[in-house]
Design a protein around this motif. Structure first.
Motif, mmCIF file in Angstrom:
data_model
loop_
_atom_site.group_PDB
_atom_site.id
_atom_site.type_symbol
_atom_site.label_atom_id
_atom_site.label_comp_id
_atom_site.label_asym_id
_atom_site.label_seq_id
_atom_site.Cartn_x
_atom_site.Cartn_y
_atom_site.Cartn_z
ATOM 1 N N LEU A 19 12.993 12.295 52.296
ATOM 2 C CA LEU A 19 12.737 13.417 52.918
ATOM 3 C C LEU A 19 13.776 14.462 52.357
ATOM 4 C CD1 LEU A 19 10.683 12.725 55.932
ATOM 5 C CD2 LEU A 19 9.852 13.469 53.821
ATOM 6 N N ALA A 20 15.211 13.858 52.674
ATOM 7 C CA ALA A 20 16.271 14.656 52.467
ATOM 8 C C ALA A 20 16.328 15.006 50.983
ATOM 9 C CB ALA A 20 17.434 13.895 52.784
ATOM 10 N N ASP A 21 15.803 14.298 50.114
ATOM 11 C CA ASP A 21 15.867 14.526 48.520
ATOM 12 C C ASP A 21 14.602 15.429 48.033
ATOM 13 O OD1 ASP A 21 18.244 13.260 47.961
ATOM 14 O OD2 ASP A 21 17.141 11.338 47.270
ATOM 15 N N GLY A 22 13.886 15.843 49.094
ATOM 16 C CA GLY A 22 12.724 16.966 48.748
ATOM 17 C C GLY A 22 11.602 16.284 48.521
ATOM 18 N N VAL A 23 11.137 14.964 48.649
ATOM 19 C CA VAL A 23 10.071 14.274 48.374
ATOM 20 C C VAL A 23 8.974 14.463 49.742
ATOM 21 C CG1 VAL A 23 9.090 12.063 47.871
ATOM 22 C CG2 VAL A 23 11.397 12.495 47.056
ATOM 23 N N ALA A 24 7.849 14.994 49.202
ATOM 24 C CA ALA A 24 6.880 15.573 50.134
ATOM 25 C C ALA A 24 6.485 14.043 50.972
ATOM 26 C CB ALA A 24 5.675 15.702 49.303
#
Length: 128
Positions: free
Chosen positions: A7-12
């Protein structure tokens, strides 16, 4: 930690859950097998609490000692996982040696040492 790094890396969210389920099915690095060494310091803490309770003439404050040992264990495990998973995710390509050893060395060496220091500190503070 796995989901948090994703989530921190922007994965949905939905894709992160799909990757989590897929990660439980692979041989290396399997999340279930990676979590087992983390139980070692917790088991050591439980044994320490039982021994302290049995050997002490006057039982020490077990709640304070338990928290004094558990908090450093949790901190060490979080630190170890944060050293590995950001390198592995989201591409899911295993980094080369020496990465991955964090998931074994931290719970087997660093967390028990931190637990012992925390137990001693909690015991000394509770005696005051």
């Amino acid at each position: 930690m796995f989901i948090g790094v994703l989530l921190a890396d922007g994965v949905a969210g939905r894709e992160a859950l799909t990757m989590l389920v897929a990660q439980y099915r692979v041989e290396r690095p399997n999340l279930l097998v990676g979590a087992i060494p983390g139980l070692i310091p917790v088991a050591l803490l439980a044994v320490t609490l039982v021994v302290l309770r049995r050997l002490a003439a006057r039982p020490p404050p077990m709640t304070a000692i338990a928290w004094g040992g558990l908090l450093p264990i949790i901190a060490m495990l979080v630190w170890g996982h944060l050293q590995y998973w950001p390198l592995y995710l989201p591409e899911r390509v295993a980094p080369g040696f020496p990465h991955g050893l964090e998931l074994v060395i931290v719970p087997v060496v660093f967390a028990p040492v931190a637990m012992i220091v925390g137990v001693i500190a909690a015991w000394l503070m509770a005696r005051r």
